[in-house]
Write a protein that holds these residues in place. Structure first.
Motif, short mmCIF file in Angstrom:
data_model
loop_
_atom_site.label_atom_id
_atom_site.label_comp_id
_atom_site.label_asym_id
_atom_site.label_seq_id
_atom_site.Cartn_x
_atom_site.Cartn_y
_atom_site.Cartn_z
N HIS A 1 23.06 -60.39 30.26
CA HIS A 1 21.76 -60.06 29.34
C HIS A 1 20.51 -60.59 29.92
O HIS A 1 20.56 -61.79 30.21
CB HIS A 1 22.40 -60.43 27.85
N TYR B 1 23.75 -52.23 21.12
CA TYR B 1 23.50 -53.18 22.28
C TYR B 1 21.93 -52.79 22.58
O TYR B 1 21.08 -53.75 23.03
CB TYR B 1 24.36 -53.13 23.41
N ILE C 1 26.25 -56.90 16.43
CA ILE C 1 26.67 -55.75 17.55
C ILE C 1 28.15 -55.37 16.93
O ILE C 1 28.40 -54.10 17.07
CB ILE C 1 26.56 -56.07 19.12
N ASN D 1 27.77 -62.63 28.86
CA ASN D 1 26.32 -62.75 28.23
C ASN D 1 25.46 -62.89 28.98
O ASN D 1 24.18 -62.91 28.92
CB ASN D 1 26.57 -63.93 26.97
N VAL E 1 25.75 -61.21 18.72
CA VAL E 1 26.99 -60.32 19.00
C VAL E 1 27.90 -59.99 17.99
O VAL E 1 28.46 -58.86 18.04
CB VAL E 1 27.61 -61.31 20.17
N CYS F 1 18.53 -55.23 22.66
CA CYS F 1 17.53 -55.44 23.79
C CYS F 1 16.22 -54.94 23.67
O CYS F 1 15.46 -55.66 23.96
CB CYS F 1 18.10 -54.23 24.90
N ILE G 1 26.89 -56.28 28.10
CA ILE G 1 27.55 -56.78 26.79
C ILE G 1 28.51 -55.52 26.24
O ILE G 1 29.47 -55.84 25.78
CB ILE G 1 26.51 -57.26 25.77
N ALA G 2 28.03 -54.31 26.35
CA ALA G 2 28.70 -53.32 26.23
C ALA G 2 30.20 -53.21 26.57
O ALA G 2 31.10 -52.90 26.16
CB ALA G 2 27.96 -51.84 26.09
N GLU H 1 23.53 -49.40 31.24
CA GLU H 1 23.67 -50.88 31.12
C GLU H 1 23.22 -51.54 32.34
O GLU H 1 22.45 -52.56 32.48
CB GLU H 1 25.22 -51.24 31.04
#
Length: 405
Positions: A374, A299, A386, A371, A383, A303, A272-273, A200
């Motif tokens: 990101h 996620y 996801i 957020n 989202v 990306c 976000i994860a 991440e």
């Protein structure tokens, strides 16, 4: 020997010793506090079970350091626990704090260090220097021994929060031997937490060449853990092997991977994860590392879409670094590994959300501000996608090697 973090000296300035029997070998980190008084922060059982508390008491006695014990730290510690500890010692002279245990104990220790000098609590800027903290890590994954953050549960908001206490430890001792006492489920979750930290942090608005360097180092150590230890254990469902003293190299590699990932998130942060993981840990009881990894692939797919839509090479470059570190040939191979570790102790993914929860949890991510980490604009419907892809559908494994018998 101290972990050589000279390449990251502009960020990580405190010594970190990753060593078997680290407390005995590097007890001199307590020498500056000789004759003073410590608050020892730990959990109710683990530090007694692995004998780390007794070893710490012996070292403190050697330097004539008096101590007060707070051993009420729970898994996923809350802001209430921090306040309780601070009140217990409000009439005592505490010169420094020792966090003994996994991330829960160390995060709590750092938050207490702030609370003791900040009457307004831990969520507002402090006006004076916090108490010194020494971290003694008996697990791996959170990297609290490296970072300046505390992850605490907020029962009012019903989630976990990353509290920027900005308290770097004065010194950290990481002893991989203590990990031999940990159950397989916790070991798997630690592996996933380290991996999510490393990956991440490679795809955030704060990512730098330095954070990527730390991430790659972390993933190289995880590669050893995966290919030589975890993958065979999952194939044979022989997780008891991981507690064998002959498997100490595995614990050494996990500890090193965790520290390098800690450097990476100190610089690049998480995204976000991690932001989505806090709710399912709070409401569903999913261990933190596994909770993060559940969202990781969906996620990363977002990306990839955003990177390509913006003609930005970042995702492709990042993926190549991940695959190279893990010595893998394809994204599909990497995704299969993540799924195997997630599902090692259960068959497939269980449904975690119903439709009524999904929108609320997606909106809560934006309320938390995650957020904004990101690299590209992301919408609530994305989202929602996801979450639905990660938690709502049941995703049985295609590869039998990843299933438990």
């Amino acid at each position: 020997m101290p972990l050589d973090l000279s390449a990251f000296a502009e960020v990580i300035k405190h010594p970190i010793y990753v060593d078997r029997d680290a407390l005995e070998k590097h007890a001199d980190v307590f020498a500056p506090y000789a004759g003073k008084r410590a608050l020892v922060v730990t959990g109710s059982t683990s530090s007694q079970a692995n004998n780390s508390l007794n070893k710490l008491k012996n070292v403190l006695a050697r330097y004539e350091i008096d101590s007060h014990l707070f051993n009420e730290v729970e898994p996923n510690p809350s802001t209430v626990t921090v306040t309780k500890a601070a009140r217990q010692i409000s009439d005592k002279q505490i010169d420094f704090i020792v966090g003994l245990g996994g991330g829960s104990a160390m995060d709590t220790a750092k938050a207490i260090a702030v609370h003791l000098v900040n009457k307004e609590g831990i969520k507002v800027p402090i006006s004076e220097s916090p108490k010194d903290v020494i971290c003694i890590s008996t697990a791996a994954g959170t990297a609290s021994e490296v970072t300046p953050y505390s992850i605490l549960t907020d029962h009012i908001k019903q989630t976990k929060l990353s509290i920027p206490t900005l308290v770097f430890p004065k010194a950290s001792l990481v002893d991989p031997c203590y990990q031999l006492h940990l159950p397989a489920s916790q070991t798997l979750s630690m592996f996933l937490d380290i991996m999510c930290h490393a990956i991440e942090s490679m795809l955030t608005v704060k990512t730098t060449d330095l954070s990527i360097k730390a991430s790659v180092e972390s993933l190289k150590h995880l590669q050893v853990c995966w290919h030589f230890y975890l993958k065979p254990a999952i194939r044979k469902t022989a997780f008891t092997d991981l507690a064998n003293p002959e498997m100490m190299e595995f614990r050494d590699e996990m500890s090193l991977a965790s520290c390098y990932a800690g450097v990476a998130i100190t610089i690049g942060g998480t995204s976000i994860a991690h932001g989505l993981s806090y709710k399912i840990t709070y409401f569903k009881g999913v261990p933190h590392g596994k909770a993060c990894a559940i969202f990781l692939i969906a996620y990363l797919n977002i990306c990839k879409q955003h990177s390509e839509a913006h003609e930005d090479p970042r995702f492709a470059e990042t993926l190549q670094k991940i695959l190279s570190a893990f010595q893998m040939d394809s994204y599909e191979e990497f995704k299969a590994m993540v799924e195997q570790v997630i599902c090692a102790d259960v068959e497939g993914r269980r449904t975690l959300y119903d439709e009524e929860e999904i929108m609320d949890y997606a909106i809560s991510l934006f309320a938390s501000g995650k957020n904004k980490m990101h690299p590209w604009p992301i919408t609530v419907p994305e989202v929602v996608g996801i979450i639905r892809q990660s938690c709502y559908d049941t995703l049985p494994l295609d590869n039998e090697e990843g299933q438990s018998n």
